[in-house]
Design an enzyme around this catalytic site. Structure first.
Site, mmCIF file in Angstrom:
data_model
loop_
_atom_site.group_PDB
_atom_site.id
_atom_site.type_symbol
_atom_site.label_atom_id
_atom_site.label_comp_id
_atom_site.label_asym_id
_atom_site.label_seq_id
_atom_site.Cartn_x
_atom_site.Cartn_y
_atom_site.Cartn_z
ATOM 1 N N HIS A 182 14.032 -14.801 -16.171
ATOM 2 C CA HIS A 182 14.538 -15.153 -15.083
ATOM 3 C C HIS A 182 12.983 -15.542 -14.446
ATOM 4 C CE1 HIS A 182 18.071 -12.562 -15.325
ATOM 5 N NE2 HIS A 182 17.442 -11.743 -16.152
ATOM 6 N N HIS B 57 25.062 -11.220 -18.514
ATOM 7 C CA HIS B 57 24.318 -10.043 -18.777
ATOM 8 C C HIS B 57 25.743 -9.002 -19.088
ATOM 9 C CE1 HIS B 57 20.701 -11.802 -17.327
ATOM 10 N NE2 HIS B 57 19.981 -10.684 -17.473
ATOM 11 N N GLU C 108 23.662 -3.964 -20.645
ATOM 12 C CA GLU C 108 22.455 -3.254 -20.578
ATOM 13 C C GLU C 108 22.629 -1.844 -20.087
ATOM 14 O OE1 GLU C 108 20.525 -5.196 -17.038
ATOM 15 O OE2 GLU C 108 18.351 -4.528 -17.816
HETATM 16 N N1 HPA Z 1 19.591 -7.438 -15.398
HETATM 17 C C1 HPA Z 1 20.389 -7.705 -14.513
HETATM 18 N N2 HPA Z 1 19.916 -8.437 -13.498
HETATM 19 C C2 HPA Z 1 18.539 -8.848 -13.559
HETATM 20 C C3 HPA Z 1 17.822 -8.650 -14.691
HETATM 21 C C4 HPA Z 1 18.169 -7.765 -15.625
HETATM 22 O O1 HPA Z 1 17.492 -7.313 -16.834
HETATM 23 N N3 HPA Z 1 16.680 -9.414 -14.577
HETATM 24 C C5 HPA Z 1 16.654 -9.954 -13.429
HETATM 25 N N4 HPA Z 1 17.872 -9.698 -12.624
HETATM 26 ZN ZN ZN Z 2 17.984 -10.280 -17.496
#
Ligand code: HPA
Ligand code: ZN
Length: 330
Positions: free
Chosen positions: A18, A200, A203
């Site tokens: 990012h 994403h 996570e």
């Molecule tokens: N996860 C979700 N949103 C994010 C992340 C991440 O690792 N890094 C920057 N925004």
């Molecule tokens: Zn990320």
């Protein structure tokens, strides 16, 4: 340490970065002063001391606050230029960087300011040293799908002018409670327009979010994806399809996704044959750029040279460059 030297010299691609997360405290202070933005910290040391996160949300709060110092086209250029210098020092030769226009347009910054500064740095780096880079516009999943749709609509007039660099769209920010299917419509439109798709998933969120990112959004890569291991059928699917996972070990450690790097499942997934890659996510906040991530992971999980080469090869395989370019790189 010769293994560390071996890692430093490996050519690699970074696919989960990012750009706002590469804002180092020094630049944050410099831009705050220049732009008259007040920060809730007295010094660079105080900022770094605040980077003690307990989960994704506790990080996002500081990450969005920090991004408020970015105001002009030159600010976005300087941010991207600084990242590229660090990437090159780590033998990263290609980046597909994420950027979050909503973080900036919500503060009254024009979307073209964001595009222009980032793209100018990427283009200059290509001309100056053949550094290759592209941009993936990410929608903030804690906001509505209407907001994502208006963001895509606002960016569309820029598409032709940035066709050489703007290649895809993605999905980031607070995962739990904001499943991929919330963004089904905007991803369908982006896909029809020919954009490459990532999200994403897995996570902090459950394996079900990885399934819906693949089945509903039809993404080509999963960012993070470490919770896939809880679902054996999903693991089999990722292995057979070679859908890449852009894993970020130091991020997972700092955000308490894992308690200790020695418990990280990256090596297990790699040895199982999944297309796993190593990336830095938000290096200014998580304590390290690409080589720091590779070295910490190699040490914690006792990766062999062959496995490190495989990780670097995976990063090119997983990239969105042409097959002809991939052949040149690996
Ligand atoms: N996860 C979700 N949103 C994010 C992340 C991440 O690792 N890094 C920057 N925004
Ligand atoms: Zn990320």
């Amino acid at each position: 340490n010769s293994l560390h030297d071996f890692i430093r010299g490996l050519p690699k691609a970074e696919l989960h970065l990012h750009i706002e997360g590469s804002l180092e405290p020094e630049m944050m202070f410099e831009l705050a002063g220049k732009n008259g933005v007040s920060l809730p910290y007295a010094s660079v040391e105080e900022v770094r001391a605040a980077y003690d996160f307990e989960d994704l949300q506790s990080f996002l709060n500081l990450y969005y606050a920090g991004a408020a110092v970015l105001q002009t086209e030159q600010d976005f250029f300087d941010l991207t230029h600084a990242y590229i210098q660090r990437a090159r020092a780590d033998h990263v030769c290609h980046v597909e960087l994420f950027f979050d226009p909503q973080t900036h347009t919500e503060r009254g910054i024009a979307i073209e300011t964001v595009f222009s500064g980032i793209a100018r740095a990427l283009r200059e780096a290509k001309a100056a040293y053949g550094f290759s880079g592209s941009m993936i516009l990410c929608f903030l999943r804690h906001l509505s799908e209407e907001s994502a749709l208006s963001t895509l609509e606002a960016a569309l007039p820029l598409r032709d002018a940035y066709a050489d660099v703007w290649t895809g769209v993605g999905l980031d920010s607070a995962e739990v409670g904001n499943p991929p299917e919330k963004f089904a419509h905007v991803f369908t439109i982006a896909q029809a327009m020919g954009f490459r798709l990532v999200a994403h998933a897995g996570e902090e969120g459950p394996p079900a979010y990885i399934h819906s990112a693949l089945d509903v959004l039809e993404v080509e890569r999963i960012d993070h994806g470490v919770r896939a291991e809880e679902d054996p059928a999903l693991m089999q699917r990722l292995k057979t399809s070679r859908i890449p996972l852009t894993v970020c070990p130091l991020s997972n450690l700092k955000l308490c996704v894992v308690k200790d790097l020695r418990e990280h499942n990256l090596a297990r997934m790699l040895r199982d044959g999944l297309c796993v890659t190593i990336n830095s996510d938000d290096p200014a906040y998580f304590g390290g750029y690409m080589n720091a991530n590779f070295i910490a992971t190699a040490d914690a999980l006792q990766l062999s040279r062959e496995e490190l080469v495989q990780l670097a090869r995976n990063s090119f395989e997983a990239s969105f460059v042409s097959d002809a370019q991939k052949k040149i790189w690996y």
